[in-house]
Design an enzyme around this catalytic site. Structure first.
Site, PDB file in Angstrom:
ATOM      1  N   TYR A  69       0.734  -1.096   0.279  1.00  0.00           N
ATOM      2  CA  TYR A  69      -0.085   0.080  -0.129  1.00  0.00           C
ATOM      3  C   TYR A  69       0.800   1.469   0.031  1.00  0.00           C
ATOM      4  CZ  TYR A  69      -2.733   3.825   1.954  1.00  0.00           C
ATOM      5  OH  TYR A  69      -3.309   4.998   1.940  1.00  0.00           O
ATOM      6  N   GLY A  76      -5.400   5.863   0.047  1.00  0.00           N
ATOM      7  CA  GLY A  76      -6.605   5.987   0.698  1.00  0.00           C
ATOM      8  C   GLY A  76      -7.419   4.977  -0.068  1.00  0.00           C
ATOM      9  N   ARG A 295     -10.019  27.987  49.461  1.00  0.00           N
ATOM     10  CA  ARG A 295      -9.977  26.945  50.515  1.00  0.00           C
ATOM     11  C   ARG A 295      -9.904  25.283  49.624  1.00  0.00           C
ATOM     12  NH1 ARG A 295     -15.333  24.744  53.485  1.00  0.00           N
ATOM     13  NH2 ARG A 295     -15.984  26.828  52.839  1.00  0.00           N
ATOM     14  N   ASN A 430     -13.118   6.234   3.462  1.00  0.00           N
ATOM     15  CA  ASN A 430     -12.111   5.334   3.657  1.00  0.00           C
ATOM     16  C   ASN A 430     -11.533   5.787   5.052  1.00  0.00           C
ATOM     17  OD1 ASN A 430      -9.886   3.454   3.446  1.00  0.00           O
ATOM     18  ND2 ASN A 430      -8.408   5.347   3.387  1.00  0.00           N
TER      19      ASN A 430
END
Length: 523
Positions: A69, A76, A295, A430
């Site tokens: 890929y 994509g 406090r 995708n």
């Protein structure tokens, strides 16, 4: 007067940080980004061979017509489209070219240096299939202070920070613009001046540079450092406010806090005890109960202190991860396709960090509201005016400063909506679930800027309140630690007598706070 530097920011290191795939810290990245430490690539044969093996394995796959890929395919949802062998060298350039659509403001020089550093650390893990030559080029950018001009906007945080990181890839190849020692210039001109030819990306190197979480993580490094400092500064401002308000210093008793043992919360209470010289509670406290903004200050600031360790864990794990896709296992002969570019952990840190910081602004804003109000400040002048009695009707002291602090606080609180829940479906579905990590990081930095503005206003006013209180006949002695800090502050801005425009002083204070310029407690 020389202002001591806070230990969070570190100091200039004589030895360069050697990158060999071993873990680095957030402080390491920050030191490199701010120019306080150099970087060197390890010359160890085992490290360089590990990097080279991944790249060699990819080359063998290409010779064997392997399908990888982003190396032999489109990107994509175009991963089903095979790229002809004759076009493979062109493919990385196509990737950074069509992602050159970032908008918005550009990252600062320091942030851009951090991006380069974070990407370099990830690629040094040795499973991204890049060459040693690419790593050396990234080191060269840092060493020569030539860093890419990177637009902030355009990333959804998966598949990583593609659009902003395309500017890093393009700069390596001699395109777009760089900051050259702080000046924006054309990359091609700068490389030519250095006698350096544009780099030619190897098959997976464009994807390895861009398909990761470097931008969001780099921004997260700055957010973490600024948050760490703000928690300490908010504690010191609280101590000043307690004294100025003639408050009860025994709200921070050690035995009291032992009954609720959050470590960070207890650390804040201990710092307040030390600042106020209130080691143990007498049988009868001078005032039974102060308002919550003093406090309960350890309970508010303590959330930040207790969250810092896990924020660090998430960010440092991401920093030291391989987060591109696919990853290359040269030893096992595997190409592993996955989704490590997803920035969910960074997004979660940034979303929670900005909420905790906005609460610091809210705390300090409430303290400031008490300080300026003659109904609640126990004998101080209205609006902390330092004018003489004859001029009291004409002068208004910190009235407008309190309004400004309230505005900045409101804006910070408004921005606490988490970015990570606004996932969008992009890129032909995708990228149908994305992290929004970079947007979350940018939001966090904006919130931090607003909190720093509130802190600057509160610090300015608290110093005024302390001095006004200390002049009263029945005032308790000002503890030495607070007195010393007040002296440091007075070297930066004077007390307020007659009204004056405070914008320049507040801007200076914001800069000092962002730079973490005062030493506050132990690291």
């Amino acid at each position: 007067m020389t202002i001591p530097h806070d230990p969070v920011a570190g100091s200039t290191a004589s030895e360069p940080l050697t990158l060999d795939g071993s873990p680095v810290t957030l402080e390491d990245v920050l030191a490199v980004a701010e120019g306080r430490r150099r970087v060197a690539l390890s010359t160890a044969p085992d490290f360089r061979e590990r990097i080279a093996r991944g790249n060699a394995f990819l080359e063998r796959l290409l010779e064997e017509d392997g399908v990888v890929y982003g190396v032999t395919t489109g990107y994509g949802d175009s991963c089903t489209r095979e790229v002809p062998a004759s076009d493979l060298e062109q493919l990385p350039r196509q990737l950074y070219t069509f992602h050159g659509c970032g908008l918005g403001e550009v990252l600062s020089v320091e942030a851009a240096r951090a991006v380069v550093m974070v990407r370099l650390v990830s690629l040094c893990r040795g499973v991204s299939g890049v060459s040693v030559e690419l790593l050396e080029r990234l080191v060269w950018l840092l060493e020569h202070d030539v860093v890419p001009v990177i637009p902030e906007e355009g990333s959804v945080g998966a598949s990583g920070d593609l659009t902003p990181l395309s500017y890093l890839a393009a700069v390596l190849c001699g395109e777009r613009d760089v900051f050259d020692r702080g000046q924006r210039r054309a990359t091609a001109e700068v490389l030519a001046e250095h006698g350096l030819a544009p780099y030619r990306l190897k098959p997976k190197e464009g994807l390895a540079l861009m398909n990761g979480t470097a931008v969001m993580t780099a921004l997260g490094v700055f957010a973490f450092a600024r948050t760490t400092y703000l928690a300490r500064l908010a504690t010191r401002i609280t101590a000043l406010s307690v004294y100025a308000l003639d408050g009860n210093p025994y709200h921070f008793d050690a035995d009291l806090f032992a009954a609720k043992p959050h470590p960070g919360q207890n650390r804040v209470a201990e710092r307040l005890r030390d600042d106020l010289h209130a080691p143990s509670t007498p049988r009868n406290s001078p005032r039974l109960q102060d308002r919550y903004s003093t406090r309960c200050a350890p309970h508010v600031i303590g959330v930040v202190e207790d969250a810092l360790p896990w924020w660090r864990q998430f960010l440092e794990t991401e920093l030291n991860s391989a987060n591109d896709n696919p990853l290359i296992d040269a030893e096992g002969g595997k190409v592993m396709h996955g989704g490590h570019f997803y920035g969910g952990h960074v997004a979660f840190v940034m979303d929670s960090l900005k909420q905790a910081n906005a609460n610091l602004a809210d705390l300090l804003d409430r303290q400031l509201a008490l300080l300026v109000d003659a109904r609640f400040n126990h004998g101080l002048p209205s609006n902390l005016s330092g004018a003489t009695p004859e001029r009291a009707s004409l002068n208004h002291g910190y009235k407008a400063v309190q309004i400004g602090a309230s505005a900045w606080t409101a804006e910070a609180l408004k921005l606490t909506m988490p970015a990570s829940v606004f996932s969008r479906s992009t890129e032909c579905h995708n990228q149908d679930k994305v992290s929004m990590g970079t947007i979350a990081a940018r939001d966090a930095l904006r919130v931090l800027t607003l909190v720093e503005q509130v802190a600057a206003a509160s610090l300015h006013a608290a110093c005024q309140g302390v001095e006004l209180r200390s002049r009263l006949a029945d005032a308790a002695p000002l503890p030495q630690g607070l007195a010393s800090f007040l002296d440091v502050c007075r070297s930066t801005f004077p007390a307020l007598g007659e009204d004056r425009a405070l914008e320049p002083e507040l801007r200076t204070l914001c800069g000092l706070i962002r730079q973490r310029r005062w030493s506050l407690y132990d690291a």
